[in-house]
Design a protein around this motif. Sequence first.
Motif, mmCIF file in Angstrom:
data_model
loop_
_atom_site.group_PDB
_atom_site.id
_atom_site.type_symbol
_atom_site.label_atom_id
_atom_site.label_comp_id
_atom_site.label_asym_id
_atom_site.label_seq_id
_atom_site.Cartn_x
_atom_site.Cartn_y
_atom_site.Cartn_z
ATOM 1 N N UNK A 1 -43.240 19.940 -26.156
ATOM 2 C CA UNK A 1 -42.256 21.022 -26.057
ATOM 3 C C UNK A 1 -41.029 20.585 -25.251
ATOM 4 N N UNK A 2 -39.863 21.057 -25.691
ATOM 5 C CA UNK A 2 -38.598 20.815 -24.985
ATOM 6 C C UNK A 2 -38.148 19.356 -25.007
ATOM 7 N N UNK A 3 -38.620 18.603 -26.007
ATOM 8 C CA UNK A 3 -38.150 17.213 -26.135
ATOM 9 C C UNK A 3 -36.796 17.147 -26.826
ATOM 10 N N UNK A 4 -36.344 18.270 -27.412
ATOM 11 C CA UNK A 4 -35.023 18.308 -28.051
ATOM 12 C C UNK A 4 -35.065 18.149 -29.552
ATOM 13 N N UNK A 5 -36.177 18.502 -30.184
ATOM 14 C CA UNK A 5 -36.333 18.303 -31.639
ATOM 15 C C UNK A 5 -35.335 19.157 -32.427
ATOM 16 N N UNK B 1 -29.214 10.614 -28.440
ATOM 17 C CA UNK B 1 -28.942 11.870 -27.736
ATOM 18 C C UNK B 1 -28.676 12.943 -28.782
ATOM 19 N N UNK B 2 -29.638 13.854 -28.939
ATOM 20 C CA UNK B 2 -29.465 14.941 -29.893
ATOM 21 C C UNK B 2 -28.312 15.842 -29.510
ATOM 22 N N UNK B 3 -28.131 16.058 -28.216
ATOM 23 C CA UNK B 3 -27.069 16.952 -27.746
ATOM 24 C C UNK B 3 -25.689 16.370 -28.043
ATOM 25 N N UNK B 4 -25.533 15.068 -27.818
ATOM 26 C CA UNK B 4 -24.232 14.425 -28.049
ATOM 27 C C UNK B 4 -24.087 13.901 -29.479
ATOM 28 N N UNK B 5 -25.170 13.887 -30.248
ATOM 29 C CA UNK B 5 -25.108 13.385 -31.617
ATOM 30 C C UNK B 5 -25.026 11.878 -31.700
ATOM 31 N N UNK B 6 -25.504 11.177 -30.678
ATOM 32 C CA UNK B 6 -25.445 9.707 -30.652
ATOM 33 C C UNK B 6 -26.762 9.105 -31.128
ATOM 34 N N UNK B 7 -26.675 8.006 -31.865
ATOM 35 C CA UNK B 7 -27.867 7.270 -32.281
ATOM 36 C C UNK B 7 -28.507 7.768 -33.561
ATOM 37 N N UNK B 8 -27.903 8.747 -34.228
ATOM 38 C CA UNK B 8 -28.516 9.312 -35.436
ATOM 39 C C UNK B 8 -28.506 8.297 -36.580
ATOM 40 N N UNK C 1 -32.013 18.006 -34.820
ATOM 41 C CA UNK C 1 -31.858 18.352 -36.236
ATOM 42 C C UNK C 1 -30.562 19.124 -36.452
ATOM 43 N N UNK C 2 -30.190 20.000 -35.523
ATOM 44 C CA UNK C 2 -28.910 20.708 -35.644
ATOM 45 C C UNK C 2 -27.741 19.728 -35.708
ATOM 46 N N UNK C 3 -27.789 18.664 -34.888
ATOM 47 C CA UNK C 3 -26.698 17.677 -34.902
ATOM 48 C C UNK C 3 -26.713 16.890 -36.218
ATOM 49 N N UNK C 4 -27.881 16.616 -36.738
ATOM 50 C CA UNK C 4 -27.970 15.903 -38.010
ATOM 51 C C UNK C 4 -27.372 16.741 -39.141
#
Length: 452
Positions: free
Chosen positions: A192-196, A337-344, A200-203
């Motif tokens: 939980x709370x790993x940022x899944x 970083x899901x929040x920053x959209x980096x590494x996708x 996905x929202x950034x993707x």
Amino acid sequence: MTLTVAIIGRPNVGKSTMFNRLVGKKLALVDDRPGVTRDRREGDARLAELSFKIIDTAGLEEADDASLLGRMRAQTEAAIDEADLLFFVVDARVGILPADRPFAELVRRSGKPVILIANKAEGGKGMEGAYEAYSLGLGDPIALSAEHGEGLGDLYDALVPYKEQMDWDDDDEMDDEARAKKPLQVAIVGRPNAGKSTLINRMLGEERLLTGPEAGITRDSISLDWSWRGRQFRLFDTAGLRKRARVEDKLEKLSVADGLRAVRFAEVVVVLLDATIPFEKQDLTIVDLIETEGRALVIGLNKWDLVADQSGLLTELKEKATRLLPQVRGAPIIPLSGLAGEGIDALMKAVLQVYEVWNTRISTARLNEWLSEALEVNPPPAVSGRRIKIRYMTQVKARPPHFAIFGNQLDALPKSYSRYLVNNIREVFKLPGVPIRLSLRTGKNPFDKKRR
């Protein structure tokens, strides 16, 4: 263009049960308590020959926009905007409540066509509530029982005027190329709370899933279609997987079971770790589950922007993964970083790479050439004075790679020697990040019967 239908109503009127009935599968979690559904879930519905897209939504409740309930309401309003037709559902057993009326007004203001459904209308009491639904001013209510499948004929009649907007799924008209272009199924799992959901929202490039500081927001496993560089994917957002001993609530048990089902149906699983506290015991348990299910694995280190010594930590974590996860040695480890959209981009390249490995097939000739060298370097041990004899091997199947070894006395082959063979196969044939199956098959002795 496909007709899109959104199911709208206050909590606990049976929207998810109706969704499951129309898609023909138990995709949405169902429970007696209100507010089980949080994200909007999409599915392909069929009623007789009618085919359309349907959206299950959270129950509408008055709440502050910044609260969890407020964010759930925003998801429902987004579904209303996306839909071509609305199913407004009320509970026929309890009748029309004050909470139904403001949301009936919201649906009316949307300007979208509405079909009013009085659900749970089985029995005499249910029919009384169905008649009461006339007072909402949304047209004639359809008395229906989603749980028992009653009243679907009346719903069909109400949908017939929209028939021209619906897709016709004719499998016979699809060519082989169209069938081959099925989306690659990728499940995103983790604690939980790993940022899944944030990842996905950034993707997707939109706030499609509920996110927030509260742990355990996601309950259902939500599937979403997405295209990356011309390749089609189906992403599965799952509920956070906690230690089994801590999962006591019935609803959380349903959420965990839904997440495990998503892993079983996926082809590639991305385990999302919190880079600030990676490789907790539960992370290792999740990876072990993925290996047991035979899925391809990618490890994502989320919240990488919060790490100070990034290069040093990445080297350390790769060494740690080799030591702690020998069953999927070489699995790609991607900082992001899901929040920053980096590494996708790096993550998706790794997903495609490990998917190709998962589908690998090796010819029997190459395998036996390798086997001869491996046996020469490290022969099998002897049992009761007789050396175990390995004759040949072949690949039984892919997805994941599965090999069969044939010989004598293989039931006495030590596990350490099987590990030697598996590790050697992984290294020589470059099979990182996927489970490898090894079956030992002993041939029958034709002289046993004569001896008896």
